[in-house]
Enzyme design. Structure first.
Site, short mmCIF file in Angstrom:
data_model
loop_
_atom_site.label_atom_id
_atom_site.label_comp_id
_atom_site.label_asym_id
_atom_site.label_seq_id
_atom_site.Cartn_x
_atom_site.Cartn_y
_atom_site.Cartn_z
N HIS A 28 -53.91 -13.56 75.04
CA HIS A 28 -54.60 -13.36 76.32
C HIS A 28 -56.12 -13.33 76.11
CE1 HIS A 28 -51.09 -12.69 78.75
NE2 HIS A 28 -50.81 -11.49 78.33
N TYR A 35 -49.31 -22.12 87.22
CA TYR A 35 -48.04 -21.47 87.56
C TYR A 35 -47.46 -22.12 88.81
CZ TYR A 35 -44.96 -17.53 88.93
OH TYR A 35 -43.88 -16.74 89.30
N SER A 90 -34.67 -21.43 81.33
CA SER A 90 -35.96 -20.77 81.55
C SER A 90 -36.13 -20.37 83.02
CB SER A 90 -37.12 -21.68 81.13
OG SER A 90 -37.12 -22.86 81.91
N ARG A 124 -40.51 -9.61 87.79
CA ARG A 124 -40.44 -8.86 89.05
C ARG A 124 -39.86 -9.75 90.14
NH1 ARG A 124 -43.87 -8.01 93.48
NH2 ARG A 124 -45.11 -9.73 92.66
S1 PPS Z 1 -47.93 -10.68 80.84
O1 PPS Z 1 -47.09 -9.52 80.56
O2 PPS Z 1 -49.28 -10.26 81.22
O3 PPS Z 1 -47.95 -11.65 79.75
O4 PPS Z 1 -47.26 -11.33 82.14
P1 PPS Z 1 -46.94 -12.87 82.39
O5 PPS Z 1 -45.73 -13.26 81.65
O6 PPS Z 1 -48.18 -13.67 82.17
O7 PPS Z 1 -46.67 -12.93 83.97
C1 PPS Z 1 -45.65 -12.16 84.57
C2 PPS Z 1 -45.32 -12.83 85.89
O8 PPS Z 1 -44.60 -14.05 85.64
C3 PPS Z 1 -43.37 -14.03 86.36
N1 PPS Z 1 -42.33 -14.82 85.67
C4 PPS Z 1 -41.71 -15.89 86.24
N2 PPS Z 1 -41.90 -16.50 87.41
C5 PPS Z 1 -41.08 -17.56 87.69
N3 PPS Z 1 -40.11 -18.01 86.86
C6 PPS Z 1 -39.90 -17.42 85.66
N4 PPS Z 1 -38.95 -17.88 84.87
C7 PPS Z 1 -40.73 -16.30 85.30
N5 PPS Z 1 -40.80 -15.49 84.22
C8 PPS Z 1 -41.77 -14.60 84.47
C9 PPS Z 1 -43.04 -12.53 86.40
O9 PPS Z 1 -42.03 -12.23 87.31
C10 PPS Z 1 -44.40 -11.96 86.75
O10 PPS Z 1 -44.78 -12.24 88.11
P2 PPS Z 1 -44.43 -11.33 89.37
O11 PPS Z 1 -45.23 -11.92 90.49
O12 PPS Z 1 -44.84 -9.93 89.05
O13 PPS Z 1 -42.96 -11.49 89.59
#
Ligand code: PPS
Length: 285
Positions: free
Chosen positions: A98, A183, A217, A247
């Site tokens: 990060h 994203y 995934s 989440r």
């Molecule tokens: S971290 O801990 O800072 O590295 O978080 P990071 O992984 O960058 O981001 C977390 C958010 O990514 C969502 N997420 C996903 N979205 C869609 N599909 C898949 N497969 C997926 N995996 C992780 C995760 O739910 C977090 O977003 P929010 O909006 O909180 O749901």
């Protein structure tokens, strides 16, 4: 008790990135030419991309993602818990970070390592962040959304300002060995994005192998997978947060959190900060 500290203008959290590990990552860590490093500002979809990359490496075969925790498959370069795992990696290494560009390992800048940089709508980033820190075990009274938004805008959350992070890294997109992914792009056309990533990595996958990458995934597959959802007993995250790492996994949830006034003020700030970039670059309205 705060664990925040300021280093060269960037706020960091010593529970994850103690100064000693940060200095090691920046000054001593040797990036190799065949490394692939996934870089992002927190809450931008990093773990989703880790899963996609690990599955691409295994041509869609899910045994690795189902047997090894994500933080070991693609360890964080600057994180105290993970530097040990990097030392054990051989061959073509996959790593995550990060870090903003000015704190990144110096050895990277003279290497041919590949970087994949993932960007997410900052409104959704701060929303996701708010839900994560709401479940921080040490606070009796978690911060309100407006307080987190204020910290985000001031660059006072870990890893500093989203704007500076993106502006710092995005400059490198004209150079080779750098892939920019949003994203929102993944949400809209995950197959097309996976094909683009394969091309960047020089990996050739058959259509059914790509199908398996997509299936394994997906948000629901990752949420169920103990190796991807931080439910392994030894992980450092659930010692800090009770909130789920996965989440909602959607775009646009910020609309359920920002007031009209907050949204207007954020739009104005975004335009000011990102004025040097073509607005069409960002795939959100
Ligand atoms: S971290 O801990 O800072 O590295 O978080 P990071 O992984 O960058 O981001 C977390 C958010 O990514 C969502 N997420 C996903 N979205 C869609 N599909 C898949 N497969 C997926 N995996 C992780 C995760 O739910 C977090 O977003 P929010 O909006 O909180 O749901």
């Amino acid at each position: 008790m705060t664990s925040k500290f300021l280093f060269e203008g960037i706020w960091l959290d010593s529970r994850f990135t103690p100064l000693e590990n940060l200095c090691f990552a920046r000054n001593e860590f040797l990036v190799k030419d065949n490394d692939v490093i996934l870089v992002s500002y927190p809450r931008s979809g990093t773990h989703w991309m880790i899963e996609i990359l690990c599955l691409i490496y295994y041509k869609g075969e899910p045994s690795w993602v189902q047997s090894v925790p994500n933080y070991i498959r693609s360890p964080w370069i600057e994180n105290n818990h993970f530097q040990e795992y990097i030392k054990k990696q051989d061959g073509s290494r996959l790593m995550t970070s990060h870090l903003p560009v000015h704190l990144f390992p110096k050895s990277y800048f003279t290497s041919n390592a590949k970087i994949i940089y993932i960007i997410r709508n900052p409104r959704d980033v701060v929303t996701s962040w708010y839900h994560l820190v709401k479940g921080e075990l040490r606070w009796k009274q978690p911060k309100r959304f407006d307080e987190i938004l204020d910290d985000f805008v001031q660059g006072e959350l870990a890893y500093g300002s989203w704007f500076d992070h993106v502006l710092g890294w995005i400059k490198r997109r004209e150079m080779g060995s750098f892939l920019l992914i949003f994203y929102e792009e993944l949400q809209k056309d995950v197959r097309g994005s996976v094909e683009k990533i394969c091309q960047f990595l020089g990996k050739k996958l058959k259509p059914h192998e790509i199908d398996s990458v997509l299936q394994n995934s997906s948000f629901s597959a990752m949420k169920e997978n103990k190796m991807s959802n931080y439910s392994t007993p030894d992980n450092h995250i659930t010692r800090v947060f009770t909130s789920p790492m996965l989440r909602k996994g959607i775009s646009g949830d910020w609309k359920n959190h920002f007031t009209v006034a907050q949204s207007e003020a954020f739009d104005k700030l975004f335009q000011e900060k990102m004025s040097g970039l073509d607005a069409a670059l960002f795939p959100w309205s």
